[in-house]
Scaffold this motif. Structure first.
Motif, mmCIF file in Angstrom:
data_model
loop_
_atom_site.group_PDB
_atom_site.id
_atom_site.type_symbol
_atom_site.label_atom_id
_atom_site.label_comp_id
_atom_site.label_asym_id
_atom_site.label_seq_id
_atom_site.Cartn_x
_atom_site.Cartn_y
_atom_site.Cartn_z
ATOM 1 N N HIS A 1 10.768 31.241 17.550
ATOM 2 C CA HIS A 1 11.929 30.502 17.006
ATOM 3 C C HIS A 1 11.535 29.461 15.948
ATOM 4 N N PRO A 2 10.909 29.928 14.878
ATOM 5 C CA PRO A 2 10.506 28.970 13.823
ATOM 6 C C PRO A 2 11.710 28.407 13.071
ATOM 7 N N VAL A 3 11.464 27.392 12.302
ATOM 8 C CA VAL A 3 12.527 26.695 11.569
ATOM 9 C C VAL A 3 12.341 26.934 10.069
ATOM 10 N N MET A 4 13.405 27.288 9.394
ATOM 11 C CA MET A 4 13.356 27.441 7.935
ATOM 12 C C MET A 4 13.818 26.122 7.318
ATOM 13 N N VAL A 5 12.981 25.549 6.473
ATOM 14 C CA VAL A 5 13.307 24.254 5.868
ATOM 15 C C VAL A 5 13.466 24.435 4.360
ATOM 16 N N THR A 6 14.580 23.959 3.841
ATOM 17 C CA THR A 6 14.772 24.003 2.390
ATOM 18 C C THR A 6 14.383 22.656 1.806
ATOM 19 N N ILE A 7 13.464 22.718 0.855
ATOM 20 C CA ILE A 7 12.985 21.492 0.191
ATOM 21 C C ILE A 7 13.131 21.700 -1.314
ATOM 22 N N GLU A 8 13.858 20.814 -1.946
ATOM 23 C CA GLU A 8 14.129 20.962 -3.385
ATOM 24 C C GLU A 8 14.630 22.390 -3.648
ATOM 25 N N ASP A 9 13.858 23.158 -4.450
ATOM 26 C CA ASP A 9 14.327 24.493 -4.824
ATOM 27 C C ASP A 9 13.589 25.620 -4.105
ATOM 28 N N TYR A 10 12.930 25.324 -3.025
ATOM 29 C CA TYR A 10 12.227 26.374 -2.285
ATOM 30 C C TYR A 10 12.396 26.182 -0.786
ATOM 31 N N SER A 11 12.042 27.238 -0.040
ATOM 32 C CA SER A 11 12.137 27.178 1.427
ATOM 33 C C SER A 11 10.795 27.529 2.044
ATOM 34 N N LEU A 12 10.520 26.917 3.160
ATOM 35 C CA LEU A 12 9.307 27.279 3.893
ATOM 36 C C LEU A 12 9.613 27.322 5.373
ATOM 37 N N ARG A 13 8.756 28.033 6.108
ATOM 38 C CA ARG A 13 8.956 28.128 7.560
ATOM 39 C C ARG A 13 7.912 27.286 8.264
ATOM 40 N N SER B 1 6.140 30.176 -1.410
ATOM 41 C CA SER B 1 7.511 30.565 -1.099
ATOM 42 C C SER B 1 8.006 31.632 -2.079
ATOM 43 N N GLN B 2 7.659 31.453 -3.347
ATOM 44 C CA GLN B 2 8.131 32.389 -4.381
ATOM 45 C C GLN B 2 7.569 33.799 -4.203
ATOM 46 N N VAL B 3 6.385 33.916 -3.593
ATOM 47 C CA VAL B 3 5.836 35.269 -3.389
ATOM 48 C C VAL B 3 6.178 35.810 -1.989
ATOM 49 N N GLY B 4 7.065 35.135 -1.301
ATOM 50 C CA GLY B 4 7.547 35.636 -0.008
ATOM 51 C C GLY B 4 6.602 35.404 1.145
ATOM 52 N N PHE B 5 5.649 34.497 0.954
ATOM 53 C CA PHE B 5 4.656 34.274 2.004
ATOM 54 C C PHE B 5 5.311 33.829 3.321
ATOM 55 N N PHE B 6 6.344 32.993 3.202
ATOM 56 C CA PHE B 6 6.925 32.439 4.431
ATOM 57 C C PHE B 6 7.824 33.427 5.184
ATOM 58 N N ASP B 7 7.974 34.645 4.635
ATOM 59 C CA ASP B 7 8.630 35.698 5.422
ATOM 60 C C ASP B 7 7.704 36.120 6.560
ATOM 61 N N TYR B 8 6.407 35.894 6.367
ATOM 62 C CA TYR B 8 5.412 36.330 7.347
ATOM 63 C C TYR B 8 4.552 35.177 7.870
ATOM 64 N N GLY B 9 4.630 34.045 7.230
ATOM 65 C CA GLY B 9 3.733 32.950 7.587
ATOM 66 C C GLY B 9 4.462 31.648 7.876
ATOM 67 N N LEU B 10 3.702 30.725 8.418
ATOM 68 C CA LEU B 10 4.237 29.398 8.758
ATOM 69 C C LEU B 10 3.267 28.335 8.274
ATOM 70 N N MET B 11 3.783 27.187 7.928
ATOM 71 C CA MET B 11 2.893 26.046 7.690
ATOM 72 C C MET B 11 2.673 25.372 9.047
ATOM 73 N N VAL B 12 1.422 25.223 9.438
ATOM 74 C CA VAL B 12 1.143 24.659 10.767
ATOM 75 C C VAL B 12 0.229 23.430 10.638
ATOM 76 N N GLY B 13 -0.387 23.027 11.730
ATOM 77 C CA GLY B 13 -1.252 21.842 11.714
ATOM 78 C C GLY B 13 -0.414 20.571 11.766
ATOM 79 N N SER B 14 -0.876 19.533 11.081
ATOM 80 C CA SER B 14 -0.165 18.238 11.115
ATOM 81 C C SER B 14 1.010 18.195 10.137
ATOM 82 N N TRP B 15 1.048 19.150 9.209
ATOM 83 C CA TRP B 15 2.009 19.039 8.116
ATOM 84 C C TRP B 15 3.469 19.216 8.519
#
Lengths: 233, 109
Positions: free
Chosen positions: A137-149, A22-36
């Motif tokens: 239409h991905p979802v941005m999730v804020t967890i603790e002090d970071y966000s992921l898509r 998240s800190q390197v901006g990966f989720f501006d272009y990527g998503l966490m997928v699979g079962s997670w």
């Protein structure tokens, strides 16, 4: 759609990994997928689903300017992950104990390359079909002090309904069962309107529609109730 | 009936995870086999009343521990590969342990 997930549903090592990406901006272009993503939805919506494997997949858009990304092998190396290259396909994965990190890109029809190099991130990803659905239409999730898509529940369900019928390999039946199990759980929270929006945006062949119908039939999912119908196409 | 079906999905999930760990362990083993084994150390040699210290590679060969003399540069070049091997061996051990745990659960049905 933005969500906040408190407390973090992930174990410490996964939090560290996701925070770093998240800190390197990966989720501006990527998503966490699979079962997670299911771990997030299970906690947020109280779904009865606690199963996940120790491999974590990230879907990435292929077209990213080279200087927009960060060298992920260096970042993951600092976190203790070792690079493993599949010599037959060229796909790279990162391993730490029993944990695997892999990158996926959308495979367009007719493409035969078993691996796609992503210069912006300096990794070689595995191309798979229907990954593009997860980016609708991905979802941005804020967890603790970071966000992921992560993919929306609707996109995740449609994707799983399709790939459940297309699994290959020796554990295809187990994976299919897992896909369909996730679909059954997601069907409890999806919005029929949002599913419809996905079906409008993603053209699907008759074969793909049949795959969706077969998956729904196998899990006794009522297609109309969860927005799975096509009008005038 | 419903409970039985859910148990089956957990069972399948475990089998899938076991297969994944097994494949990863095989892949790790392949990678480890390509890397040098042993650890870097130093040996002291006394000659003509003087003591010389030189780097060496210590590794097990059957029941014996062998020492291979290295140059300082050779030792530095070897270090990353040895560290990588250690990390991969740790991952392999973790995977084998996980496979054994899952097998034990699966065998109980």
């Amino acid at each position: 759609m933005d969500l906040a997930c408190k407390p973090s549903p992930f174990e410490a090592s996964v939090n560290i990994l996701l925070r770093s990406l998240s800190q390197v901006g990966f989720f501006d272009y990527g998503l966490m997928v699979g079962s997670w993503p299911m771990v997030v939805y299970a906690q947020m919506y109280g779904l009865r689903y606690a199963l996940r494997t120790n491999d974590i997949d990230f879907a990435v858009v292929e077209a990213v300017r080279k200087n927009a990304g960060t060298r992920l092998p260096d970042l993951l190396g600092q976190l203790g992950y070792e690079l493993l290259t599949d010599y037959s396909s060229g796909v790279e994965k990162f391993v730490q104990d029993t944990f695997e990190v892999e990158f996926l890109v959308h495979r367009r029809g007719g493409t035969v390359s078993p691996a796609v190099s992503l210069p912006a991130w300096q990794v070689v990803a595995q191309p798979l079909p229907f990954i593009d659905i997860l980016f609708l239409h991905p979802v941005m999730v804020t967890i603790e002090d970071y966000s992921l898509r992560i993919p929306s529940p609707e996109a995740l369900m449609v994707h799983k309904l399709i790939i459940a019928q297309r699994r290959t390999g020796r554990d295809r039946l187990a994976k299919k069962e897992k896909d369909l199990q996730q679909c059954s759980v997601l069907a409890e929270i999806v919005s029929a309107d949002k599913v419809q929006r996905i079906l409008h945006e993603k053209r699907m062949s008759k074969v793909v529609r049949k795959d969706i119908a077969t998956s729904c039939m196998e899990k006794n999912l009522e297609m109309d109730a969860i927005g799975l119908y096509w009008i005038g196409k | 009936m419903r409970a039985e079906k859910k148990d089956q999905s957990v069972f399948n999930m475990l089998k899938s995870e076991r297969d994944r760990c097994f494949e990863l362990a095989e892949r790790l083993l392949q990678e480890i086999d390509q890397l040098p084994k042993g650890s870097l150390g130093e040996r002291k040699v006394k000659s003509n009343g003087k003591e010389y210290i030189y780097p060496c590679l210590r590794y097990r060969f059957g029941s014996k521990v062998e020492y291979k003399h290295l140059s300082q540069q050779g030792a530095e070049e070897l270090r990353p590969a040895l560290e990588r091997r250690k990390k991969l061996e740790k991952s392999l051990k973790a995977n084998n342990k996980r496979i054994a745990t899952i097998d034990a659960i699966l065998s109980k049905g």
